[in-house]
Design a protein around this motif. Structure first.
Motif, PDB file in Angstrom:
ATOM      1  N   ARG A 123       0.884  -1.253  -0.052  1.00  0.00           N
ATOM      2  CA  ARG A 123       0.106   0.331  -0.084  1.00  0.00           C
ATOM      3  C   ARG A 123       0.900   1.330   0.003  1.00  0.00           C
ATOM      4  NH1 ARG A 123      -2.521  -3.475   3.719  1.00  0.00           N
ATOM      5  NH2 ARG A 123      -4.697  -3.903   3.417  1.00  0.00           N
TER       6      ARG A 123
ATOM      7  N   ARG B 145      -0.910  12.226  -3.453  1.00  0.00           N
ATOM      8  CA  ARG B 145      -0.473  11.775  -4.682  1.00  0.00           C
ATOM      9  C   ARG B 145      -0.527  12.800  -5.514  1.00  0.00           C
ATOM     10  NH1 ARG B 145      -2.155   5.371  -5.409  1.00  0.00           N
ATOM     11  NH2 ARG B 145      -1.919   4.814  -3.459  1.00  0.00           N
TER      12      ARG B 145
ATOM     13  N   GLU C 232       2.149  11.256 -13.094  1.00  0.00           N
ATOM     14  CA  GLU C 232       1.027  10.537 -13.573  1.00  0.00           C
ATOM     15  C   GLU C 232       1.760   8.886 -13.772  1.00  0.00           C
ATOM     16  OE1 GLU C 232      -0.893  11.768 -17.065  1.00  0.00           O
ATOM     17  OE2 GLU C 232      -2.048  13.469 -15.783  1.00  0.00           O
TER      18      GLU C 232
ATOM     19  N   VAL D  25       2.303   7.360 -10.307  1.00  0.00           N
ATOM     20  CA  VAL D  25       0.815   6.929  -9.513  1.00  0.00           C
ATOM     21  C   VAL D  25       0.232   5.885 -10.146  1.00  0.00           C
ATOM     22  CG1 VAL D  25      -1.425   7.910  -9.199  1.00  0.00           C
ATOM     23  CG2 VAL D  25       0.553   9.636  -8.818  1.00  0.00           C
ATOM     24  N   ALA D  26       0.279   5.729 -11.521  1.00  0.00           N
ATOM     25  CA  ALA D  26      -0.182   4.403 -12.343  1.00  0.00           C
ATOM     26  C   ALA D  26       0.670   3.343 -12.114  1.00  0.00           C
ATOM     27  CB  ALA D  26      -0.150   4.834 -13.695  1.00  0.00           C
TER      28      ALA D  26
ATOM     29  N   MET E 277       1.947   2.869  -9.006  1.00  0.00           N
ATOM     30  CA  MET E 277       1.964   2.526  -7.715  1.00  0.00           C
ATOM     31  C   MET E 277       0.389   1.847  -7.541  1.00  0.00           C
ATOM     32  SD  MET E 277       3.014   6.551  -6.243  1.00  0.00           S
ATOM     33  CE  MET E 277       1.975   6.446  -4.675  1.00  0.00           C
ATOM     34  N   ASP E 278      -0.595   2.428  -8.394  1.00  0.00           N
ATOM     35  CA  ASP E 278      -2.101   1.968  -8.274  1.00  0.00           C
ATOM     36  C   ASP E 278      -1.908   0.458  -8.572  1.00  0.00           C
ATOM     37  OD1 ASP E 278      -3.124   4.178  -7.358  1.00  0.00           O
ATOM     38  OD2 ASP E 278      -3.698   4.885  -9.536  1.00  0.00           O
ATOM     39  N   GLU E 279      -1.233   0.134  -9.753  1.00  0.00           N
ATOM     40  CA  GLU E 279      -1.063  -1.195 -10.460  1.00  0.00           C
ATOM     41  C   GLU E 279      -0.371  -2.330  -9.437  1.00  0.00           C
ATOM     42  OE1 GLU E 279       0.718  -3.461 -14.559  1.00  0.00           O
ATOM     43  OE2 GLU E 279       1.221  -1.705 -14.030  1.00  0.00           O
TER      44      GLU E 279
ATOM     45  N   GLU F  44      -0.396  -1.836  -6.186  1.00  0.00           N
ATOM     46  CA  GLU F  44      -1.385  -2.321  -5.071  1.00  0.00           C
ATOM     47  C   GLU F  44      -2.553  -3.238  -5.526  1.00  0.00           C
ATOM     48  OE1 GLU F  44      -1.770   1.820  -2.354  1.00  0.00           O
ATOM     49  OE2 GLU F  44      -2.896   1.954  -4.110  1.00  0.00           O
ATOM     50  N   LEU F  45      -2.794  -3.213  -6.812  1.00  0.00           N
ATOM     51  CA  LEU F  45      -3.778  -4.126  -7.447  1.00  0.00           C
ATOM     52  C   LEU F  45      -3.309  -5.414  -7.395  1.00  0.00           C
ATOM     53  CD1 LEU F  45      -6.601  -4.548  -8.357  1.00  0.00           C
ATOM     54  CD2 LEU F  45      -5.766  -3.874 -10.748  1.00  0.00           C
TER      55      LEU F  45
ATOM     56  N   SER G 198      -2.935  -7.277  -3.993  1.00  0.00           N
ATOM     57  CA  SER G 198      -4.249  -6.985  -3.173  1.00  0.00           C
ATOM     58  C   SER G 198      -4.868  -8.483  -2.495  1.00  0.00           C
ATOM     59  CB  SER G 198      -5.385  -6.260  -3.874  1.00  0.00           C
ATOM     60  OG  SER G 198      -5.650  -7.148  -5.082  1.00  0.00           O
TER      61      SER G 198
ATOM     62  N   ASP H 256      -5.205   8.097   6.086  1.00  0.00           N
ATOM     63  CA  ASP H 256      -4.353   7.332   5.026  1.00  0.00           C
ATOM     64  C   ASP H 256      -4.377   5.938   5.478  1.00  0.00           C
ATOM     65  OD1 ASP H 256      -4.249   9.639   3.624  1.00  0.00           O
ATOM     66  OD2 ASP H 256      -1.854   9.679   3.746  1.00  0.00           O
TER      67      ASP H 256
END
Length: 241
Positions: free
Chosen positions: A101, A106, A111, A114-115, A117-119, A121-122, A125, A175
């Motif tokens: 996590r 952010r 960008e 951040v993308a 990081m999102d990936e 985390e997914l 998960s 957070d």
């Protein structure tokens, strides 16, 4: 069980202020970014040590809201390092059961990062062996301020009343709302300050300040600090029996 594992009850959640990368590099006549790369490699060793040490949650301070004050060269190098870390470590993190996590604001991050990081985390998960939280563009005061704004909006829109606001309510807007509070906060490099890190969450945490620079903070020293924690009497404001 490895010889440096901790057989007794230790902290479930350890937070680390990873300080000293720049000084480590300068002592070797190298640029500061050389030390940051060495520090990133050290992260892997400590993460991999956590299951044997009984640590379920590990939170690391990677980049603070104040770190933007550093030179453009160092900031750009750090952002590149974060992208490379995600690319290099993603498969190992998934394979080793690490759930990742990111906490922090952010908005100032690019960008692409951040993308990524999102990936990550997914991708992680579904993991539950270790929960690795990376504080990136994070500051404790900034986090509480953002939480207070979200809380105020809930009141303004009629979803909460001011009478319902207490410490538990505010915690839900932080957070770290899905994480337990840290039991132990470690700071490396000999500095004895908390640098705006997990201010709310660490209200009852134990602290350990060690002289070792982060790139030299080994699994063995990690085990020693955890063993020291196990000897402490945590009373949370009460009196020992």
């Amino acid at each position: 069980m490895p010889k440096d594992a901790i057989p007794t009850i230790g902290p479930a959640h350890v937070a680390i202020i990873m300080d000293g990368n720049g000084r480590w590099a300068q002592k070797r006549g190298r640029p500061r970014l050389f030390g940051h790369h060495a520090g990133a490699r050290r992260v892997r060793e400590i993460v991999e040590a956590c299951p044997d040490m009984g640590v379920k949650y590990l939170t690391i301070f990677a980049f603070s809201t104040e770190n933007w004050k550093r030179t453009q060269v160092e900031v750009a190098g750090l952002m590149s390092l974060f992208r490379k870390y995600i690319e290099r470590e993603a498969k190992a993190l998934v394979r080793n059961g690490v759930r990742v996590r990111f906490i922090g604001d952010r908005i100032r991050l690019d960008e692409k990062l951040v993308a990524m990081m999102d990936e990550l985390e997914l991708l992680t998960s579904h993991n539950d062996l270790i929960h690795l939280t990376i504080a990136l563009n994070y500051g404790g005061r900034d986090e509480v301020t953002r939480a207070a704004k979200r809380l105020a909006l809930e009141i303004e829109q009629g979803r909460l009343t001011h009478d319902e606001v207490d410490a538990e309510t505010l915690s839900r807007f932080l957070d770290t709302h899905v994480l337990p509070d840290p039991d132990l906060v470690i700071r490396t490099s000999g500095e004895a300050r908390i640098s705006n890190f997990l201010l709310w969450q660490s209200a009852y945490a134990e602290y350990e300040f060690v002289d070792t620079l982060w790139p030299d903070f080994s699994r063995t020293e990690f085990a020693r600090v955890l063993a020291s924690y196990g000897k402490r009497d945590r009373r949370f404001g009460a009196v020992s029996a």
